[in-house]
Scaffold this motif. Sequence first.
Motif, PDB file in Angstrom:
ATOM      1  N   LEU A   1       0.842  -1.217   0.000  1.00  0.00           N
ATOM      2  CA  LEU A   1       0.000   0.000   0.000  1.00  0.00           C
ATOM      3  C   LEU A   1       0.869   1.256   0.000  1.00  0.00           C
ATOM      4  O   LEU A   1       0.597   2.223  -0.734  1.00  0.00           O
ATOM      5  CB  LEU A   1      -0.917  -0.009   1.218  1.00  0.00           C
ATOM      6  N   ILE A   2       1.902   1.240   0.817  1.00  0.00           N
ATOM      7  CA  ILE A   2       2.792   2.405   0.907  1.00  0.00           C
ATOM      8  C   ILE A   2       3.437   2.701  -0.431  1.00  0.00           C
ATOM      9  O   ILE A   2       3.641   3.854  -0.822  1.00  0.00           O
ATOM     10  CB  ILE A   2       3.854   2.186   2.001  1.00  0.00           C
ATOM     11  N   ALA A   3       3.757   1.645  -1.162  1.00  0.00           N
ATOM     12  CA  ALA A   3       4.464   1.817  -2.433  1.00  0.00           C
ATOM     13  C   ALA A   3       3.611   2.508  -3.492  1.00  0.00           C
ATOM     14  O   ALA A   3       4.145   3.140  -4.398  1.00  0.00           O
ATOM     15  CB  ALA A   3       4.939   0.463  -2.942  1.00  0.00           C
ATOM     16  N   VAL A   4       2.264   2.395  -3.363  1.00  0.00           N
ATOM     17  CA  VAL A   4       1.413   2.912  -4.445  1.00  0.00           C
ATOM     18  C   VAL A   4       0.518   4.079  -4.002  1.00  0.00           C
ATOM     19  O   VAL A   4       0.070   4.862  -4.848  1.00  0.00           O
ATOM     20  CB  VAL A   4       0.535   1.794  -5.025  1.00  0.00           C
ATOM     21  N   GLU A   5       0.240   4.192  -2.716  1.00  0.00           N
ATOM     22  CA  GLU A   5      -0.735   5.207  -2.278  1.00  0.00           C
ATOM     23  C   GLU A   5      -0.039   6.544  -1.986  1.00  0.00           C
ATOM     24  O   GLU A   5       0.947   6.589  -1.255  1.00  0.00           O
ATOM     25  CB  GLU A   5      -1.470   4.721  -1.016  1.00  0.00           C
ATOM     26  N   THR A   6      -0.560   7.610  -2.567  1.00  0.00           N
ATOM     27  CA  THR A   6      -0.001   8.952  -2.348  1.00  0.00           C
ATOM     28  C   THR A   6      -0.950   9.852  -1.565  1.00  0.00           C
ATOM     29  O   THR A   6      -0.587  10.987  -1.235  1.00  0.00           O
ATOM     30  CB  THR A   6       0.317   9.613  -3.696  1.00  0.00           C
ATOM     31  N   ASP A   7      -2.151   9.329  -1.303  1.00  0.00           N
ATOM     32  CA  ASP A   7      -3.095  10.123  -0.513  1.00  0.00           C
ATOM     33  C   ASP A   7      -2.948   9.734   0.946  1.00  0.00           C
ATOM     34  O   ASP A   7      -3.064   8.553   1.305  1.00  0.00           O
ATOM     35  CB  ASP A   7      -4.526   9.877  -0.984  1.00  0.00           C
ATOM     36  N   ARG A   8      -2.679  10.716   1.793  1.00  0.00           N
ATOM     37  CA  ARG A   8      -2.380  10.428   3.189  1.00  0.00           C
ATOM     38  C   ARG A   8      -3.556   9.770   3.907  1.00  0.00           C
ATOM     39  O   ARG A   8      -3.378   8.793   4.645  1.00  0.00           O
ATOM     40  CB  ARG A   8      -1.989  11.724   3.924  1.00  0.00           C
ATOM     41  N   THR A   9      -4.735  10.253   3.707  1.00  0.00           N
ATOM     42  CA  THR A   9      -5.905   9.700   4.386  1.00  0.00           C
ATOM     43  C   THR A   9      -6.140   8.256   3.987  1.00  0.00           C
ATOM     44  O   THR A   9      -6.344   7.376   4.837  1.00  0.00           O
ATOM     45  CB  THR A   9      -7.144  10.550   4.067  1.00  0.00           C
ATOM     46  N   LYS A  10      -6.122   8.018   2.685  1.00  0.00           N
ATOM     47  CA  LYS A  10      -6.309   6.650   2.217  1.00  0.00           C
ATOM     48  C   LYS A  10      -5.197   5.742   2.722  1.00  0.00           C
ATOM     49  O   LYS A  10      -5.443   4.567   3.041  1.00  0.00           O
ATOM     50  CB  LYS A  10      -6.379   6.626   0.698  1.00  0.00           C
ATOM     51  N   LEU A  11      -3.988   6.253   2.774  1.00  0.00           N
ATOM     52  CA  LEU A  11      -2.864   5.446   3.243  1.00  0.00           C
ATOM     53  C   LEU A  11      -3.091   5.011   4.690  1.00  0.00           C
ATOM     54  O   LEU A  11      -2.980   3.815   5.018  1.00  0.00           O
ATOM     55  CB  LEU A  11      -1.572   6.247   3.136  1.00  0.00           C
TER      56      LEU A  11
ATOM     57  N   LEU B   1       8.050   7.191   7.033  1.00  0.00           N
ATOM     58  CA  LEU B   1       8.738   7.483   5.772  1.00  0.00           C
ATOM     59  C   LEU B   1       7.723   7.824   4.684  1.00  0.00           C
ATOM     60  O   LEU B   1       7.923   8.765   3.900  1.00  0.00           O
ATOM     61  CB  LEU B   1       9.586   6.275   5.360  1.00  0.00           C
ATOM     62  N   ALA B   2       6.626   7.070   4.648  1.00  0.00           N
ATOM     63  CA  ALA B   2       5.595   7.346   3.646  1.00  0.00           C
ATOM     64  C   ALA B   2       4.966   8.720   3.873  1.00  0.00           C
ATOM     65  O   ALA B   2       4.715   9.475   2.921  1.00  0.00           O
ATOM     66  CB  ALA B   2       4.521   6.258   3.690  1.00  0.00           C
ATOM     67  N   LEU B   3       4.702   9.058   5.142  1.00  0.00           N
ATOM     68  CA  LEU B   3       4.143  10.391   5.442  1.00  0.00           C
ATOM     69  C   LEU B   3       5.113  11.488   5.026  1.00  0.00           C
ATOM     70  O   LEU B   3       4.716  12.532   4.489  1.00  0.00           O
ATOM     71  CB  LEU B   3       3.823  10.506   6.933  1.00  0.00           C
ATOM     72  N   HIS B   4       6.383  11.260   5.301  1.00  0.00           N
ATOM     73  CA  HIS B   4       7.394  12.230   4.891  1.00  0.00           C
ATOM     74  C   HIS B   4       7.421  12.400   3.374  1.00  0.00           C
ATOM     75  O   HIS B   4       7.489  13.524   2.860  1.00  0.00           O
ATOM     76  CB  HIS B   4       8.772  11.788   5.401  1.00  0.00           C
ATOM     77  N   ALA B   5       7.342  11.274   2.684  1.00  0.00           N
ATOM     78  CA  ALA B   5       7.368  11.335   1.223  1.00  0.00           C
ATOM     79  C   ALA B   5       6.127  12.059   0.683  1.00  0.00           C
ATOM     80  O   ALA B   5       6.225  12.877  -0.243  1.00  0.00           O
ATOM     81  CB  ALA B   5       7.452   9.918   0.651  1.00  0.00           C
ATOM     82  N   ILE B   6       4.959  11.734   1.267  1.00  0.00           N
ATOM     83  CA  ILE B   6       3.725  12.409   0.824  1.00  0.00           C
ATOM     84  C   ILE B   6       3.818  13.901   1.101  1.00  0.00           C
ATOM     85  O   ILE B   6       3.455  14.738   0.265  1.00  0.00           O
ATOM     86  CB  ILE B   6       2.507  11.785   1.526  1.00  0.00           C
ATOM     87  N   GLU B   7       4.328  14.238   2.306  1.00  0.00           N
ATOM     88  CA  GLU B   7       4.448  15.653   2.661  1.00  0.00           C
ATOM     89  C   GLU B   7       5.425  16.362   1.738  1.00  0.00           C
ATOM     90  O   GLU B   7       5.172  17.487   1.280  1.00  0.00           O
ATOM     91  CB  GLU B   7       4.914  15.767   4.110  1.00  0.00           C
ATOM     92  N   ALA B   8       6.546  15.688   1.446  1.00  0.00           N
ATOM     93  CA  ALA B   8       7.526  16.290   0.541  1.00  0.00           C
ATOM     94  C   ALA B   8       6.931  16.463  -0.855  1.00  0.00           C
ATOM     95  O   ALA B   8       7.168  17.469  -1.529  1.00  0.00           O
ATOM     96  CB  ALA B   8       8.790  15.431   0.490  1.00  0.00           C
ATOM     97  N   GLU B   9       6.161  15.468  -1.281  1.00  0.00           N
ATOM     98  CA  GLU B   9       5.547  15.552  -2.601  1.00  0.00           C
ATOM     99  C   GLU B   9       4.526  16.687  -2.653  1.00  0.00           C
ATOM    100  O   GLU B   9       4.454  17.432  -3.636  1.00  0.00           O
ATOM    101  CB  GLU B   9       4.872  14.224  -2.940  1.00  0.00           C
ATOM    102  N   GLU B  10       3.747  16.799  -1.568  1.00  0.00           N
ATOM    103  CA  GLU B  10       2.778  17.891  -1.522  1.00  0.00           C
ATOM    104  C   GLU B  10       3.484  19.239  -1.530  1.00  0.00           C
ATOM    105  O   GLU B  10       3.063  20.178  -2.220  1.00  0.00           O
ATOM    106  CB  GLU B  10       1.906  17.758  -0.273  1.00  0.00           C
ATOM    107  N   THR B  11       4.591  19.329  -0.763  1.00  0.00           N
ATOM    108  CA  THR B  11       5.360  20.580  -0.744  1.00  0.00           C
ATOM    109  C   THR B  11       5.915  20.885  -2.128  1.00  0.00           C
ATOM    110  O   THR B  11       5.888  22.031  -2.589  1.00  0.00           O
ATOM    111  CB  THR B  11       6.504  20.476   0.267  1.00  0.00           C
ATOM    112  N   ARG B  12       6.417  19.822  -2.793  1.00  0.00           N
ATOM    113  CA  ARG B  12       6.970  20.024  -4.139  1.00  0.00           C
ATOM    114  C   ARG B  12       5.879  20.495  -5.103  1.00  0.00           C
ATOM    115  O   ARG B  12       6.087  21.410  -5.901  1.00  0.00           O
ATOM    116  CB  ARG B  12       7.601  18.729  -4.641  1.00  0.00           C
TER     117      ARG B  12
END
Length: 884
Positions: A94-104, A235-246
């Motif tokens: 799930l972590i590998a494919v999900e980019t939505d924090r809530t769904k994750l 790590l997934a939250l960090h990646a999502i947050e970084a992606e959102e920031t980007r």
Amino acid sequence: MKTSHKIMAAVLCSGLLFWAVDAGLESRIYRTSFLDQLLFDVPPHAWTMRTVVWALLATFGLVASSVLAGQRLERRHIAHLNAVLRAIRNVNQLIAVETDRTKLLEGVGERLIETRGYASAWVALFHEDGTFETGFGAGLGADFAPFREMLQRGDVTECMQEVLAKRGIVVRKDVAKTCADCPLHGLCAGSAGMAARLEHAGRVYGMLTVSLPAELADAAQDQALIQEVADDIALALHAIEAEETRKQAEAALRERTETLNAVFDASPVGIGQVRDRVLGWGNARLYQMVGYEEGTLLGEPASVLYETEEEYERVGRELYWQLDETGSGQVDTRWVRKDGTVFDCHLEVRHFSASDPSQGQEIAVMDITERVQAEAALRESEERFREMADLLPDMLYESDADLNITYANQAALTLLGYTREDIEAGISMLHLLSPHDFERGEGRLQEVARTNAASTGEYSLRAKNGSFVPCEINSAPIAGSDGALLGFRGVIRDITDRKRAEAAQRLATVGELAAGTAHEFNNVLAAMSLEAQLAEGTRDQSNYDRLVETVLKGTRRGARICADLTRFSRPAEPERQPVFVENIVELALSMASPQLTQSDVTIERDYRTQGKQVYVDADQVQQVFLNLFINAAHAMQPQGGVLTLSTQCVLDEDAGEWVDVTVSDTGCGIAADNLSRIFEPFFTTKGALGRSDIPGTGLGLSVSHSMVVSNGGTIEVESEQGVGTTFHVRLPACQVAAVKEEHDDERSSEPAPRHEGRGGRILLAEDEDAIRESIVDGLTTRGHEVLTAVNASEAVSVLASGAIDLVITDLLMPGGGGRAVATAAGKLDDPPPLLVITGKSALGLADELREMGAARCLAKPFLLPDLLSTVGELLAARDRHSSA
């Protein structure tokens, strides 16, 4: 039944069976009863053997049960680990494919419980400041909502605080007992809770909590797996947050780029790039300015935009010199469009890189054609304004905030004798004011600056040759767009002719009063003469007493008449103060009494403002009423009539409270055609009516109008020929209380309190023999030594001969007058106080007396007790000063 229980039951049964078998054998061997051998009479050796066998069987049972229980727990743990591993695999997928924090986070909880690795799981996220953000739960049902509401209120349980405070796994066994403050504890009976902090790169996102059987909670593998899941989630939250920031940064960058492009395209300023004076990129506005198609100037030399090669070179020299000095440059020039037309433009240039100028420059171009045209029109308008201003008869000026004159028109320069070079060199408005007006003028301008309101006043301005010109100055502040004071501007009017006219009118008024004044003085002299003759003839003491009283009354009455005449011949700026208007009216009536009596005029009064004051110059307003009363007397000759005087208060919502004084006569009236002109200077109706016996200057009502206006009031007239005339004088009311003045001729004649003290050595300089002798007699009776002088030269000699305690000097006498005496006295080592006595009115003498150093001044005629009291005060003050 569990296997361990079965084993223990078999062991128990085997032991009992062995006990019974051994009891049977023993009963046969010893020929005893089976029950005795079984229970009641067991031999010691049998008891020992049976106990050992029982213990061996029990030990075997326990060992067997333990082995079997461990094998069962191991199998259960392995099953649990397999379920957890499958859940973790699913979570990682799930972590590998999900980019939505809530769904994750919702999916993480569902996957952790779907393999039954854990009974329940929940995640709580917190902001960086430690406040709760959101929470997701699985396997908890409706009980998770109250738990989330608790966190939203800021109530964090003890175990959560422990988890968030440190890295590592926190285990709580038997959650139902140890976590009683948690709304979820009822769902976790018999279970353990295992929690880990969600942390990555020093950022704590929240915490993960799962529930599992209590016997598995201490397993290191489970704790390691939960920590791994927590780290993966962080790590997934960090990646999502970084992606959102980007994405946000990219969106902001795109928006900013689009905005900049839109600004560049919509900018009224032409923007471009140059390198080595070769044109590069340019926006749409730049191409619109020069009339070329977009992009067609790329790579062209900038010289194609200039009228001449000389202008191209000039602009280059100026810009590159500024670039070398400051890193930026600007210049005004003219460019040529593609169609050959020329326009004015302003260029601003700066380096792309201050460290590497070879990268080129950015250029901003503004079309300033309209500004150049407006500046030319403004210069033309200013020139026209200055030409018109120089043609005006009135003086115009402007100054900065420090009152330095920045502009004066030709009328001002001509009248005051200055040149434009003098203005440029620097002249202050305050420098132009006379010393008498300096403080008042400075205060008035400060009031203008504070109130932002225009001001009008009369001042004497110093000309270049040192003379002074009487002027009326109207000043107003100059404010900037932010309201800050920039300076002052105003109109200055030469009022020399007006002052002369006012003086002439005053003198005319005094002349008009001369006949009545002569009558008054003759009455005074006749009374004193008759009393003196009577006293001389009878030699009776009572007649001498009446003579003394008559003389004192006469001198006071004569002094008042002289003071009134002097006051009306003196021009002055209004000195406004609270006064009772009835007092002013009555004083004017007393002065006009001879004319009114001669014209057979009856006076009627209707005063309704007792206790109300007006804020005016009493002397000026008194002259206004005097002019009106004399005019009324003239209008009612020879048949006589009624002069009605009334006062009332008038309330104006905009202007406040006023006092309206009405002067109404029953005279000949004024023609309707003349009513609009009666306040004009030199306009008179007296000659027009054929009244040659009543001369008219045409200045009385003009001066009266000017005085009323300068005191903040208004004067209006209504009249009908054959019926009469009514004047309405409206004056500003004042709320300040004042003591009502008495204007009776019979003022108190009691002497002032005496100031007893030692006798002094006094110099008396007086050229009038009778006055000098009377003063000497009065001072001698008080024990003073008096040295006399009949002129200034004798007084100076007396001062040089010995110590003097007090100098009394007349102001006007031969040999230099009182000023020469004051100068000599002031040069002594211990200057005595100076008392000036004068026949001039003390009005207007303040500056002269101050310059002389006079301590006091008495106006002739004065009362002897007043003189003695003043002398005593001055000597006492000198004694105090000497002893200090």
